[in-house]
Design a protein around this motif. Structure first.
Motif, PDB file in Angstrom:
ATOM      1  N   UNK A 191      -0.067   6.129   6.383  1.00 14.09           N
ATOM      2  CA  UNK A 191      -1.471   5.796   6.423  1.00 14.09           C
ATOM      3  C   UNK A 191      -1.803   5.057   5.142  1.00 14.09           C
ATOM      4  N   UNK A 192      -3.074   5.003   4.779  1.00 13.31           N
ATOM      5  CA  UNK A 192      -3.458   4.248   3.586  1.00 13.31           C
ATOM      6  C   UNK A 192      -4.639   4.880   2.881  1.00 13.31           C
ATOM      7  N   UNK A 193      -4.667   4.713   1.558  1.00 15.76           N
ATOM      8  CA  UNK A 193      -5.856   4.940   0.746  1.00 15.76           C
ATOM      9  C   UNK A 193      -6.385   3.566   0.358  1.00 15.76           C
ATOM     10  N   UNK A 194      -7.641   3.324   0.631  1.00 19.64           N
ATOM     11  CA  UNK A 194      -8.280   2.069   0.237  1.00 19.64           C
ATOM     12  C   UNK A 194      -9.271   2.372  -0.883  1.00 19.64           C
ATOM     13  N   UNK A 195      -9.204   1.602  -1.965  1.00 14.93           N
ATOM     14  CA  UNK A 195     -10.143   1.755  -3.074  1.00 14.93           C
ATOM     15  C   UNK A 195     -10.863   0.425  -3.233  1.00 14.93           C
ATOM     16  N   UNK A 196     -12.094   0.374  -2.785  1.00 18.97           N
ATOM     17  CA  UNK A 196     -12.849  -0.864  -2.816  1.00 18.97           C
ATOM     18  C   UNK A 196     -13.614  -1.051  -1.517  1.00 18.97           C
ATOM     19  N   UNK A 197     -14.295  -2.192  -1.390  1.00 16.08           N
ATOM     20  CA  UNK A 197     -15.211  -2.419  -0.281  1.00 16.08           C
ATOM     21  C   UNK A 197     -14.555  -2.939   0.984  1.00 16.08           C
ATOM     22  N   UNK A 198     -13.273  -3.225   0.957  1.00 12.66           N
ATOM     23  CA  UNK A 198     -12.604  -3.749   2.125  1.00 12.66           C
ATOM     24  C   UNK A 198     -12.555  -5.266   2.098  1.00 12.66           C
ATOM     25  N   UNK A 199     -12.228  -5.930   3.225  1.00 18.36           N
ATOM     26  CA  UNK A 199     -12.106  -5.345   4.565  1.00 18.36           C
ATOM     27  C   UNK A 199     -10.884  -4.449   4.694  1.00 18.36           C
ATOM     28  N   UNK A 200     -10.939  -3.508   5.643  1.00 14.11           N
ATOM     29  CA  UNK A 200      -9.820  -2.628   5.948  1.00 14.11           C
ATOM     30  C   UNK A 200      -9.247  -3.108   7.281  1.00 14.11           C
ATOM     31  N   UNK A 201      -8.252  -3.970   7.216  1.00 10.62           N
ATOM     32  CA  UNK A 201      -7.751  -4.664   8.392  1.00 10.62           C
ATOM     33  C   UNK A 201      -6.503  -3.986   8.929  1.00 10.62           C
ATOM     34  N   UNK A 202      -6.529  -3.626  10.206  1.00 15.75           N
ATOM     35  CA  UNK A 202      -5.401  -2.996  10.873  1.00 15.75           C
ATOM     36  C   UNK A 202      -4.931  -3.857  12.041  1.00 15.75           C
ATOM     37  N   UNK A 203      -3.655  -3.658  12.377  1.00 19.31           N
ATOM     38  CA  UNK A 203      -3.063  -4.365  13.519  1.00 19.31           C
ATOM     39  C   UNK A 203      -3.097  -3.457  14.757  1.00 19.31           C
ATOM     40  N   UNK A 204      -2.942  -4.004  15.962  1.00 19.45           N
ATOM     41  CA  UNK A 204      -2.830  -5.439  16.253  1.00 19.45           C
ATOM     42  C   UNK A 204      -4.196  -6.105  16.284  1.00 19.45           C
ATOM     43  N   UNK A 205      -4.199  -7.406  16.097  1.00 21.44           N
ATOM     44  CA  UNK A 205      -5.436  -8.164  16.259  1.00 21.44           C
ATOM     45  C   UNK A 205      -6.262  -8.339  15.006  1.00 21.44           C
ATOM     46  N   UNK A 206      -5.720  -7.942  13.820  1.00 21.38           N
ATOM     47  CA  UNK A 206      -6.480  -8.086  12.569  1.00 21.38           C
ATOM     48  C   UNK A 206      -7.874  -7.487  12.674  1.00 21.38           C
ATOM     49  N   UNK A 207      -7.940  -6.211  13.058  1.00 23.26           N
ATOM     50  CA  UNK A 207      -9.213  -5.530  13.263  1.00 23.26           C
ATOM     51  C   UNK A 207      -9.737  -4.981  11.932  1.00 23.26           C
ATOM     52  N   UNK A 208     -10.924  -5.383  11.531  1.00 21.98           N
ATOM     53  CA  UNK A 208     -11.570  -4.814  10.348  1.00 21.98           C
ATOM     54  C   UNK A 208     -12.274  -3.530  10.784  1.00 21.98           C
ATOM     55  N   UNK A 209     -11.615  -2.402  10.560  1.00 20.96           N
ATOM     56  CA  UNK A 209     -12.124  -1.138  11.090  1.00 20.96           C
ATOM     57  C   UNK A 209     -13.350  -0.632  10.332  1.00 20.96           C
ATOM     58  N   UNK A 403      -1.158   1.237  11.028  1.00 15.88           N
ATOM     59  CA  UNK A 403      -1.039  -0.176  11.362  1.00 15.88           C
ATOM     60  C   UNK A 403      -1.535  -1.120  10.291  1.00 15.88           C
ATOM     61  N   UNK A 404      -1.599  -0.678   9.027  1.00 12.82           N
ATOM     62  CA  UNK A 404      -1.986  -1.579   7.952  1.00 12.82           C
ATOM     63  C   UNK A 404      -0.776  -2.382   7.479  1.00 12.82           C
ATOM     64  N   UNK A 405      -0.991  -3.675   7.231  1.00  7.72           N
ATOM     65  CA  UNK A 405       0.041  -4.522   6.653  1.00  7.72           C
ATOM     66  C   UNK A 405      -0.598  -5.343   5.533  1.00  7.72           C
ATOM     67  N   UNK A 406       0.141  -5.507   4.419  1.00  7.16           N
ATOM     68  CA  UNK A 406      -0.363  -6.319   3.323  1.00  7.16           C
ATOM     69  C   UNK A 406      -0.427  -7.776   3.777  1.00  7.16           C
ATOM     70  N   UNK A 407      -1.623  -8.342   3.754  1.00  2.49           N
ATOM     71  CA  UNK A 407      -1.813  -9.746   4.103  1.00  2.49           C
ATOM     72  C   UNK A 407      -2.835 -10.353   3.166  1.00  2.49           C
ATOM     73  N   UNK A 408      -2.924 -11.644   3.172  1.00  7.12           N
ATOM     74  CA  UNK A 408      -3.822 -12.322   2.238  1.00  7.12           C
ATOM     75  C   UNK A 408      -5.244 -12.391   2.794  1.00  7.12           C
ATOM     76  N   UNK A 409      -5.905 -11.195   2.803  1.00  3.02           N
ATOM     77  CA  UNK A 409      -7.298 -11.172   3.232  1.00  3.02           C
ATOM     78  C   UNK A 409      -8.156 -10.410   2.247  1.00  3.02           C
TER      79      UNK A 409
END
Length: 410
Positions: A191-209, A403-409
């Motif tokens: 899973x993931x810990x996010x620190x910040x405002x996002x976006x929190x993008x998950x696959x498939x479909x680059x969904x900003x949850x 389903x998180x992947x490091x991408x340039x977003x």
């Protein structure tokens, strides 16, 4: 800091309390470099089995100079980060905090303990091991990754540094520390810990949850700084659970030292813990809604109610059972589907994943939402606006926390 082969780490995280400090440090660093502005940090989280008790959620940070990877267990109920330092801890980048510093007052209010050299002392609590710990309040370098995979250094991260080995009790094998959240239910995926405002993008479909979040106010206890929510009602299969005998238990004097009552979110307990009277009411309504075709069977510790599961269908939201809804102030609703409400304990037996406080899970809160209910749910702590956002199960959006992947977003 030099690399020490016997360096042990207990990070009883409340990273979010200091996330504003982290964000400020990152912003200053980014604005003065060729790198674009970093808005969000990400840490991978893995569910691991503990030989000492409940399963734990573990992440990894890089610490010291040169950098050393450190495993830390997640606990969002801690008032400050905590580190066990052996006496051989080499302190090249270590910065002690002066006793007169506002940071010392903030970390210890209303007390202000000091050591003889006028450095700040501080205290915290290991919830997993059920023990106190104390040490010197210091700053040092921590390195984590940004949402696009770049390494980011936080030069002045604050934590308590102690030489008390007693403080390490109860942690999973190989874990030297603690940290908050999109948790995966599987040991084989992060899973993931996010620190910040996002976006929190998950696959498939680059969904900003983050777009699926529903918000409700949180309150932090005056002394313990834990996250408490204003739970108003509970529904099962769309119907209110009768609350005449227990609704008063949900109230809590958050500004005083009284520490019993209310509803909070935690990661130490594997399942949601409820006052026995409340749980009994929930179980009664759940059993009625489930129907007579799903018979009860003997309870399996630590659960209060179990069922023969041969007649329970499976869906993309988990077992097809009545939905449990937690209704908070402003009518914000957290929906708990079968994937987060039922535990498969054997081939033909499932149990309701809510446990009674009388069953050995002690909590200061009347209701404490546990790790199992957080899995595959995005939960955001918005400190600036004193609110918590929750997505309900991401399985309903055909994605999951793994389903998180490091991408340039970023």
């Amino acid at each position: 800091m030099g690399c020490c082969s016997h360096f042990n780490f207990l990070f009883l995280c409340f990273l979010l309390i200091f996330s504003n400090i982290i964000s400020t440090s990152i912003a200053k660093k980014s604005s003065s470099s060729s790198h674009p502005h970093v808005k969000t940090l990400v840490l991978p989280v893995t569910k691991v089995h503990s030989n000492f008790g409940p399963d734990q959620y573990v992440t990894e940070i890089k610490k010291k100079t040169p950098l050393l990877p450190i495993k830390v267990s997640i606990d969002i109920s801690l008032d400050k980060p905590f580190l066990y330092c052996e006496r051989s801890y080499v302190r090249y980048t270590y910065k002690p905090i002066n006793c007169s510093s506002p940071l010392c007052s903030f970390a210890n209010y209303p007390l202000n303990p000091c050591y003889s050299d006028n450095t700040c002392a501080s205290y915290t609590y290991n919830n997993i091991g059920d023990r106190y710990a104390s040490g010197q309040l210091i700053q040092d370098i921590v390195t984590v990754k940004s949402i696009d995979g770049r390494s980011v250094s936080v030069p002045n991260f604050i934590f308590v540094c102690s030489i008390e080995t007693f403080s390490l009790g109860g942690l999973a094998s190989g874990v030297k520390g603690k940290f908050a959240i999109c948790l995966s239910p599987f040991e084989s995926s992060n899973g993931s810990i996010f620190i910040g405002n996002g976006p929190y993008v998950l696959q498939p479909g680059n969904i900003d949850v983050s777009k699926f979040l529903t918000y409700t106010t949180f309150i932090t206890n005056y002394y313990y700084r834990e996250f408490y929510l204003l739970l108003k009602a509970i529904k099962v299969d769309g119907k209110l659970v009768p609350s005449d005998t227990w609704k008063y238990k949900l109230t809590f004097n958050y500004d005083k030292s009284d520490i019993n009552g209310g509803t909070k979110i935690g990661t130490v307990y594997p399942y949601t813990v409820m006052d026995s009277v409340i749980l009994s009411s929930v179980v009664d309504e759940f059993v009625k809604a489930l129907g007579k075709n799903i018979p009860r069977v003997a309870n399996v510790t630590p659960f209060d109610v179990c069922f023969n599961s041969t007649g329970i269908a499976r869906t993309h939201l988990g077992p097809a059972v009545p939905t449990i809804e937690l209704v908070f102030n402003n009518n914000a609703v957290w929906k708990i589907y079968g994937a987060n409400s039922m535990v498969e304990v054997s081939k033909d037996v499932m149990c309701l994943a809510f446990v009674s406080k009388k069953g050995g899970f002690w909590s200061r809160a009347t209701v404490e939402i546990g790790g199992y209910q957080l899995e595959d749910n995005l939960v955001q702590f918005d400190l600036d606006n004193h609110r918590v956002g929750f997505s309900s199960s991401l399985l309903s959006k055909r994605t999951s926390c793994s389903n998180f992947k490091y991408t340039n977003h970023a």
